[in-house]
Design a protein around this motif. Structure first.
Motif, short mmCIF file in Angstrom:
data_model
loop_
_atom_site.label_atom_id
_atom_site.label_comp_id
_atom_site.label_asym_id
_atom_site.label_seq_id
_atom_site.Cartn_x
_atom_site.Cartn_y
_atom_site.Cartn_z
N MET A 1 -21.38 -2.21 32.47
CA MET A 1 -21.89 -1.92 33.82
C MET A 1 -22.58 -3.16 34.37
O MET A 1 -23.33 -3.84 33.66
CB MET A 1 -22.90 -0.76 33.76
N LEU A 2 -22.31 -3.46 35.62
CA LEU A 2 -22.94 -4.60 36.25
C LEU A 2 -24.43 -4.34 36.40
O LEU A 2 -24.88 -3.23 36.68
CB LEU A 2 -22.33 -4.86 37.63
N GLN A 3 -25.20 -5.43 36.21
CA GLN A 3 -26.64 -5.33 36.44
C GLN A 3 -26.90 -4.98 37.90
O GLN A 3 -26.21 -5.42 38.79
CB GLN A 3 -27.31 -6.68 36.11
N ARG A 4 -27.89 -4.14 38.17
CA ARG A 4 -28.24 -3.77 39.53
C ARG A 4 -29.57 -4.41 39.89
O ARG A 4 -30.47 -4.50 39.06
CB ARG A 4 -28.39 -2.26 39.69
N ILE A 5 -29.70 -4.87 41.12
CA ILE A 5 -30.97 -5.40 41.58
C ILE A 5 -31.31 -4.73 42.90
O ILE A 5 -30.44 -4.18 43.57
CB ILE A 5 -30.95 -6.93 41.74
N VAL A 6 -32.57 -4.73 43.25
CA VAL A 6 -33.03 -4.01 44.42
C VAL A 6 -33.65 -4.96 45.41
O VAL A 6 -34.43 -5.82 45.06
CB VAL A 6 -34.05 -2.92 44.03
N SER A 7 -33.29 -4.82 46.68
CA SER A 7 -33.86 -5.63 47.76
C SER A 7 -34.61 -4.70 48.72
O SER A 7 -34.02 -3.77 49.24
CB SER A 7 -32.76 -6.36 48.52
N ARG A 8 -35.90 -4.92 48.92
CA ARG A 8 -36.67 -4.11 49.84
C ARG A 8 -36.45 -4.62 51.26
O ARG A 8 -36.70 -5.77 51.56
CB ARG A 8 -38.15 -4.16 49.48
N ARG A 9 -35.99 -3.75 52.15
CA ARG A 9 -35.75 -4.08 53.54
C ARG A 9 -36.75 -3.35 54.42
O ARG A 9 -37.42 -2.42 53.98
CB ARG A 9 -34.33 -3.69 53.95
N ALA A 10 -36.83 -3.74 55.66
CA ALA A 10 -37.74 -3.09 56.59
C ALA A 10 -37.43 -1.60 56.70
O ALA A 10 -38.30 -0.78 56.95
CB ALA A 10 -37.67 -3.75 57.96
N TYR A 11 -36.15 -1.24 56.49
CA TYR A 11 -35.74 0.15 56.65
C TYR A 11 -35.71 0.91 55.33
O TYR A 11 -35.30 2.05 55.27
CB TYR A 11 -34.35 0.21 57.28
N GLY A 12 -36.13 0.29 54.21
CA GLY A 12 -36.16 0.99 52.94
C GLY A 12 -35.59 0.16 51.81
O GLY A 12 -35.71 -1.05 51.81
N LEU A 13 -34.95 0.82 50.84
CA LEU A 13 -34.42 0.15 49.67
C LEU A 13 -32.90 0.19 49.69
O LEU A 13 -32.30 1.18 50.08
CB LEU A 13 -34.93 0.83 48.39
N SER A 15 -29.67 -1.08 47.00
CA SER A 15 -29.30 -1.70 45.73
C SER A 15 -27.89 -2.24 45.83
O SER A 15 -27.06 -1.74 46.59
CB SER A 15 -29.39 -0.67 44.59
N PHE A 16 -27.60 -3.27 45.03
CA PHE A 16 -26.27 -3.86 45.06
C PHE A 16 -26.02 -4.67 43.80
O PHE A 16 -26.94 -5.00 43.06
CB PHE A 16 -26.11 -4.74 46.30
N SER A 17 -24.77 -4.98 43.59
CA SER A 17 -24.36 -5.73 42.41
C SER A 17 -24.71 -7.20 42.53
O SER A 17 -24.90 -7.71 43.63
CB SER A 17 -22.85 -5.57 42.24
N THR A 18 -24.78 -7.88 41.40
CA THR A 18 -25.02 -9.32 41.41
C THR A 18 -23.79 -10.08 41.87
O THR A 18 -23.82 -11.29 41.99
CB THR A 18 -25.43 -9.82 40.01
N HIS A 19 -22.70 -9.39 42.09
CA HIS A 19 -21.49 -10.03 42.63
C HIS A 19 -21.36 -9.69 44.11
O HIS A 19 -21.51 -8.53 44.50
CB HIS A 19 -20.24 -9.57 41.88
N VAL A 106 -32.63 -19.95 45.40
CA VAL A 106 -31.54 -20.58 44.64
C VAL A 106 -32.05 -21.86 43.99
O VAL A 106 -32.73 -22.67 44.63
CB VAL A 106 -30.35 -20.87 45.56
N VAL A 107 -31.72 -22.04 42.72
CA VAL A 107 -32.18 -23.23 41.99
C VAL A 107 -31.04 -24.11 41.50
O VAL A 107 -31.23 -25.30 41.24
CB VAL A 107 -33.09 -22.83 40.80
N SER A 108 -29.83 -23.55 41.37
CA SER A 108 -28.70 -24.38 40.93
C SER A 108 -27.39 -23.73 41.34
O SER A 108 -27.31 -22.51 41.55
CB SER A 108 -28.72 -24.59 39.41
N LYS A 120 -34.47 -15.64 39.71
CA LYS A 120 -34.49 -14.35 39.01
C LYS A 120 -33.21 -14.05 38.24
O LYS A 120 -33.13 -13.02 37.56
CB LYS A 120 -34.75 -13.22 40.02
N GLY A 121 -32.19 -14.90 38.35
CA GLY A 121 -30.99 -14.62 37.59
C GLY A 121 -29.73 -15.24 38.17
O GLY A 121 -29.78 -16.03 39.10
N LYS A 122 -28.60 -14.86 37.61
CA LYS A 122 -27.31 -15.43 37.97
C LYS A 122 -26.56 -14.50 38.92
O LYS A 122 -26.62 -13.29 38.78
CB LYS A 122 -26.49 -15.67 36.71
N HIS A 123 -25.84 -15.11 39.87
CA HIS A 123 -25.04 -14.34 40.83
C HIS A 123 -23.65 -14.97 40.94
O HIS A 123 -23.50 -16.18 40.83
CB HIS A 123 -25.71 -14.34 42.20
#
Length: 436
Positions: A1-13, A15-19, A106-108, A120-123
């Motif tokens: 299963m792909l890792q899931r990450i969460v982005s807080r937006r003005a309208y709520g939460l 979630s989406f894949s790292t791809h 983004v760092v690299s 925070k991780g790889k995309h």
């Protein structure tokens, strides 16, 4: 299963894949406009687009000149009341609600493997749009940061919001002495900005009856007043001369001695160094690409993001495009340039995804609305090769009150209301360009 990450937006939460089908690096002017137009393309669904931007606040950067130059008012408290309409908004509020806004830095970059790394991780991605803006290098002038960060010292700059307010304060209270203004080596964000604050300051001091007690000097690394276009360079030289402002060409600022109020310059033509006293000093920093691009396979000449100057596509990676200030194309680094590049980029990226020939071609169009004082503005427009490219009148090299009011009122409204919706196409205004 792909890792899931969460982005807080003005309208709520959300979630989406790292791809991501399309990953956009940077949430400034270029990233905001590109993502909004891609989301409207029909080829990519909004949730398939991710914008990587760590900042919480989005600035309309041309407003910094209007802050420091007194265009929005000469009282700091009055100007700050106009922040929402002219200066800045929460980053979350300016993106298509379906687009993923990822608040990571983004760092690299690893384009060989269609991936990049953030704090925070790889995309991974199918397509990459590189639009991180540029980096202000105040550190390349010895002593500059120390002088700028001292609230009581009269060294100022309009290239950061806090420094722009400092510019306003110090310009208003400056009564007499020597005022120096400096332009660093090109390319820089908005090549006309060093002159805008020069003319706005001169106009204000004249309005206050102080001009006769202030010696204004302009230092520039260039050998002409406005390198992007000869027509406007000649016109600006006439403006400068009419205001009795001496210009010192081919000079590079090396250091600022805050304690003695001295600047160390190198005269590049004569290959010699000397110091100049100041009582008021406006500086513009040298500017470079972001380090993570410079240190990646995407970097081209000067460390800028390599791109075909017509298609905005990477010459090495066909699924990578670039736009805005980071792009290594021989065009001015202005919002107008960015708005002209984005329809080209969007068209070409979509056509590539559809397996069709790319037909979008950027002609180098750029624009610089140049405040010249006395509530007038010269709307410089040009394209590759320094060729003038006027939208309105052939005599746009003559300062106009109409263009001043358009810059002050219309441009900020367009930026905060039409650009986020993908409804602004630069000098084509609301009419989407078609490529054949």
């Amino acid at each position: 299963m792909l890792q899931r990450i969460v982005s807080r937006r003005a309208y709520g939460l959300r979630s989406f894949s790292t791809h991501s089908r399309v990953a956009v690096i940077g949430g400034g002017t270029a990233g905001m406009s590109a993502s909004s137009q891609l989301a409207k393309s029909g080829t990519f669904k909004p949730h398939e687009i991710s914008v990587f931007e760590p900042r919480d606040t989005h600035h309309y950067q041309p407003s910094f000149t209007m802050i420091g130059g007194g265009v929005l008012g000469t009282n700091e408290a009055t100007v700050k009341k106009k922040e929402y309409s002219h200066i800045k908004r929460p980053m979350d509020s300016l993106f298509n609600t379906g687009v993923n806004l990822v608040k990571e830095k983004v760092v690299s970059l690893d384009p060989e493997n269609n991936s990049f790394t953030t704090n925070k991780g790889k995309h991974t991605y199918e397509y990459l749009v590189v639009a991180p803006g540029l980096k202000l290098r105040y550190d390349l002038i010895e002593g500059a940061s120390e002088a700028l960060d001292d609230p009581d010292h009269p060294v100022v700059s309009i290239y950061r919001e806090d420094y722009a307010y400092k510019t306003l304060r110090h310009r208003e209270k400056f009564i007499k002495g020597t005022a120096l203004f400096y332009q660093p080596p090109f390319p820089i964000k908005c090549g006309g900005a060093p002159q805008k604050i020069l003319y706005l300051s001169e106009s204000r001091w004249r309005e206050l009856g102080r001009r006769g007690n202030i010696d204004i000097q302009y230092y520039t690394t260039a050998n002409v007043m406005f390198p992007p276009c000869p027509k406007y360079s000649e016109a600006l030289d006439k403006v400068r001369a009419s205001l009795n402002i001496p210009v010192h060409f081919e000079h590079t600022m090396l250091a600022i001695d805050k304690n003695n109020k001295e600047v160390l310059f190198r005269n590049n033509a004569k290959d010699e160094e000397y110091t100049v006293k100041y009582d008021f000093l406006h500086i513009v920093p040298q500017q470079t690409n972001q380090d993570f691009v410079i240190n990646s396979p995407l970097a081209g000449d000067g460390g800028w993001t390599a791109a075909d100057q017509g298609t905005m596509q990477s010459p090495k990676f066909e699924n990578v495009f670039t736009v805005g200030d980071s792009a290594g194309v021989p065009a001015s680094k202005t919002a107008a340039s960015t708005f002209s590049q984005i329809p080209v980029l969007v068209n070409n990226l979509v056509k590539h995804a559809q397996g069709e020939p790319m037909k979008g071609e950027y002609n180098g169009y750029g624009s610089c609305p140049l405040f010249t004082g006395d509530k007038k503005l010269m709307l410089a427009e040009f394209k590759y090769g320094g060729v003038s490219a006027e939208t309105f009148l052939k005599r746009q090299d003559i300062p106009s009150r109409f263009f001043y009011e358009m810059k002050k009122h219309a441009f900020p409204w367009v930026y905060f209301n039409l650009v986020p919706r993908g409804q602004w196409y630069g000098n084509k205004t609301i009419f989407k360009p078609r490529f054949f």
